[in-house]
Scaffold this active site. Structure first.
Site, PDB file in Angstrom:
ATOM      1  N   HIS A   1      41.985-103.083  22.016  1.00  0.00           N
ATOM      2  CA  HIS A   1      43.191-103.850  21.704  1.00  0.00           C
ATOM      3  C   HIS A   1      44.295-102.980  21.094  1.00  0.00           C
ATOM      4  O   HIS A   1      45.425-103.451  20.931  1.00  0.00           O
ATOM      5  CB  HIS A   1      42.852-105.026  20.783  1.00  0.00           C
ATOM      6  CG  HIS A   1      43.617-106.275  21.091  1.00  0.00           C
ATOM      7  ND1 HIS A   1      43.222-107.533  20.707  1.00  0.00           N
ATOM      8  CD2 HIS A   1      44.782-106.456  21.759  1.00  0.00           C
ATOM      9  CE1 HIS A   1      44.115-108.425  21.120  1.00  0.00           C
ATOM     10  NE2 HIS A   1      45.067-107.799  21.759  1.00  0.00           N
TER      11      HIS A   1
ATOM     12  N   ASP B   1      42.227-114.163  20.087  1.00  0.00           N
ATOM     13  CA  ASP B   1      41.329-113.147  19.525  1.00  0.00           C
ATOM     14  C   ASP B   1      40.404-113.804  18.498  1.00  0.00           C
ATOM     15  O   ASP B   1      40.831-114.687  17.756  1.00  0.00           O
ATOM     16  CB  ASP B   1      42.196-112.084  18.815  1.00  0.00           C
ATOM     17  CG  ASP B   1      41.527-110.735  18.679  1.00  0.00           C
ATOM     18  OD1 ASP B   1      40.315-110.693  18.408  1.00  0.00           O
ATOM     19  OD2 ASP B   1      42.235-109.722  18.835  1.00  0.00           O
TER      20      ASP B   1
ATOM     21  N   GLU C   1      39.523-105.459  25.655  1.00  0.00           N
ATOM     22  CA  GLU C   1      38.203-105.454  24.996  1.00  0.00           C
ATOM     23  C   GLU C   1      37.062-105.864  25.912  1.00  0.00           C
ATOM     24  O   GLU C   1      35.958-106.131  25.450  1.00  0.00           O
ATOM     25  CB  GLU C   1      38.196-106.323  23.714  1.00  0.00           C
ATOM     26  CG  GLU C   1      39.140-105.844  22.618  1.00  0.00           C
ATOM     27  CD  GLU C   1      38.645-104.586  21.882  1.00  0.00           C
ATOM     28  OE1 GLU C   1      37.474-104.207  22.039  1.00  0.00           O
ATOM     29  OE2 GLU C   1      39.476-103.984  21.159  1.00  0.00           O
TER      30      GLU C   1
ATOM     31  N   HIS D   1      39.307-112.010  16.128  1.00  0.00           N
ATOM     32  CA  HIS D   1      39.638-111.234  14.924  1.00  0.00           C
ATOM     33  C   HIS D   1      41.142-111.312  14.635  1.00  0.00           C
ATOM     34  O   HIS D   1      41.932-111.579  15.530  1.00  0.00           O
ATOM     35  CB  HIS D   1      39.254-109.765  15.129  1.00  0.00           C
ATOM     36  CG  HIS D   1      37.843-109.578  15.604  1.00  0.00           C
ATOM     37  ND1 HIS D   1      37.515-109.526  16.927  1.00  0.00           N
ATOM     38  CD2 HIS D   1      36.686-109.471  14.922  1.00  0.00           C
ATOM     39  CE1 HIS D   1      36.209-109.387  17.058  1.00  0.00           C
ATOM     40  NE2 HIS D   1      35.668-109.352  15.862  1.00  0.00           N
TER      41      HIS D   1
ATOM     42  N   HIS E   1      41.766-100.223  16.822  1.00  0.00           N
ATOM     43  CA  HIS E   1      41.701-101.489  17.567  1.00  0.00           C
ATOM     44  C   HIS E   1      41.542-102.695  16.641  1.00  0.00           C
ATOM     45  O   HIS E   1      41.660-103.838  17.086  1.00  0.00           O
ATOM     46  CB  HIS E   1      40.621-101.453  18.661  1.00  0.00           C
ATOM     47  CG  HIS E   1      39.215-101.296  18.159  1.00  0.00           C
ATOM     48  ND1 HIS E   1      38.473-102.349  17.696  1.00  0.00           N
ATOM     49  CD2 HIS E   1      38.424-100.200  18.066  1.00  0.00           C
ATOM     50  CE1 HIS E   1      37.273-101.908  17.338  1.00  0.00           C
ATOM     51  NE2 HIS E   1      37.222-100.614  17.549  1.00  0.00           N
TER      52      HIS E   1
ATOM     53  N   ASP F   1      42.389-111.071  24.082  1.00  0.00           N
ATOM     54  CA  ASP F   1      41.193-110.310  23.736  1.00  0.00           C
ATOM     55  C   ASP F   1      40.022-111.158  24.213  1.00  0.00           C
ATOM     56  O   ASP F   1      39.881-112.315  23.805  1.00  0.00           O
ATOM     57  CB  ASP F   1      41.147-110.112  22.207  1.00  0.00           C
ATOM     58  CG  ASP F   1      40.043-109.173  21.779  1.00  0.00           C
ATOM     59  OD1 ASP F   1      38.949-109.235  22.360  1.00  0.00           O
ATOM     60  OD2 ASP F   1      40.272-108.385  20.833  1.00  0.00           O
TER      61      ASP F   1
ATOM     62  N   ASP G   1      42.959-108.670  13.608  1.00  0.00           N
ATOM     63  CA  ASP G   1      43.566-107.402  14.044  1.00  0.00           C
ATOM     64  C   ASP G   1      44.739-106.979  13.160  1.00  0.00           C
ATOM     65  O   ASP G   1      45.720-106.397  13.619  1.00  0.00           O
ATOM     66  CB  ASP G   1      44.017-107.495  15.515  1.00  0.00           C
ATOM     67  CG  ASP G   1      42.828-107.391  16.475  1.00  0.00           C
ATOM     68  OD1 ASP G   1      41.689-107.284  15.996  1.00  0.00           O
ATOM     69  OD2 ASP G   1      43.048-107.420  17.699  1.00  0.00           O
TER      70      ASP G   1
ATOM     71  N   ASP H   1      37.103-111.275  23.460  1.00  0.00           N
ATOM     72  CA  ASP H   1      36.199-111.797  22.420  1.00  0.00           C
ATOM     73  C   ASP H   1      36.713-113.093  21.786  1.00  0.00           C
ATOM     74  O   ASP H   1      36.028-113.705  20.964  1.00  0.00           O
ATOM     75  CB  ASP H   1      35.870-110.736  21.364  1.00  0.00           C
ATOM     76  CG  ASP H   1      37.034-110.351  20.460  1.00  0.00           C
ATOM     77  OD1 ASP H   1      37.917-111.191  20.208  1.00  0.00           O
ATOM     78  OD2 ASP H   1      37.051-109.193  19.984  1.00  0.00           O
TER      79      ASP H   1
HETATM   80 MN   LIG Z   1      41.576-107.845  19.237  1.00  0.00          MN
END
Ligand SMILES: [Mn+2]
Length: 309
Positions: free
Chosen positions: A76, A103, A251, A105, A120, A206, A107, A208
């Site tokens: 990312h 995402d 990702e 996360h 990332h 992303d 980030d 994830d």
């Molecule tokens: Mn990310």
């Protein structure tokens, strides 16, 4: 390997089936991964900056040719170059920009709170001017993004330091708790509120973001993410706005995947972003659809492959 997995999963063919003109710009080239320890809190800052320079130029070129760039990752951190290019494009064109950041996360890590130093986990911090000045040297104005231009969706893993940053900056976070409470439709209505006809939507996806049971082929899987239908609804609601001007898919890690299923799912979601289900709905039940004509946007795809290839 991520870009190649999406090509193998039929990304280009899927878009062409939708009547979209697609140009595969091939993989970008950059320095290899030195696998070194963090230096002043950052891992591989010089290499990441070099890659992002390539990403920046490639995305700007595509936008300058009135194409819709799709950047395939890769981690990312490439969003730094990609979104900087989109923001510069919007600044020159005097268009509003909204970034939808899907995402698990946040980030938003910074070196003082990130033990790994992995960039990332920091791209949004960089884009909000909390990274090193050298990261976008000569490419874009700092900070690249302002508070009102970003909505984060699907977040369920936030470090303590990141939480403080999010709060201080007043970032709009549509986290999983909110999605559980109000449902994906209302959550996306919030994320898409007050767009005007002149808004450029950038989607940073992303992989994830998706529940780890659905999408195991990612770098950092987190359970408790959206279901298949919830993710599809997000993409369909974006397609309905017809405002998406650029897209990053990042990702994806085929080494963690099972029979390329995560790449196939990513392609499926991209098809929805380009109106697949919207069209089905229009054909089956025109009363429920505001948009009946197909998209005809030339698309440039760019893989960020490894220098070893
Ligand atoms: Mn990310």
């Amino acid at each position: 390997m991520g870009p190649e997995a999406m090509r193998v999963a039929g990304l280009l063919e899927a878009l062409r089936r939708r009547g979209i003109e697609v140009v595969d710009a091939g993989n970008l080239q950059g320095p290899s991964n030195p696998l070194s320890l963090p230096h002043r809190g950052y891992r591989h800052l010089e290499e990441v900056a070099a890659w992002n320079g390539e990403v920046f130029r490639s995305v700007r070129r595509a936008l300058g040719q009135s194409m819709l760039p799709i950047l395939l990752g890769g981690d990312h951190s490439l969003a730094i170059g990609s979104i900087a290019a989109v923001a510069e494009h919007c600044r020159v064109q005097q268009r509003r920009l909204r970034v939808l950041w899907f995402d698990a996360h946040a980030d938003f890590n910074t070196p003082d709170v990130s033990p790994s130093g992995n960039i990332h986990g920091m791209p949004l911090a960089f884009l909000f001017g909390l990274g090193p000045a050298s990261a976008l040297d000569g490419l874009a104005q700092r900070p690249v993004l302002a508070r009102e231009q970003l909505v984060q969706i699907g977040v369920r893993s936030v470090d303590a330091g990141e939480r403080a940053t999010l709060k201080r900056l007043g970032i709009e976070v549509v986290d999983m708790r909110l999605i559980d409470e109000i449902g994906m439709r209302s959550a996306m209505e919030l994320a898409l509120a007050d767009l005007d006809g002149d808004t450029h939507l950038h989607v940073s996806l992303d992989v994830d973001f998706l529940d780890s049971d659905l999408a195991p082929g990612v770098g950092t899987a987190v359970p408790g993410g959206p279901t298949y239908r919830e993710a599809q609804l997000c993409m369909e609601m974006i397609a309905d706005t017809r405002m998406m001007g650029s897209l990053d898919i990042v990702e994806l890690n085929p080494a963690m995947d099972q029979r390329n299923r995560t790449a196939l799912l990513a392609v499926d979601l991209v098809e929805s972003l380009f109106g697949k289900s919207t069209l089905i709905r229009a054909e089956l039940n025109p009363r429920h659809s505001g948009h009946r004509d197909t998209h005809h946007i030339p698309v440039a795809t760019t893989g960020r492959g490894s220098a070893a290839r």
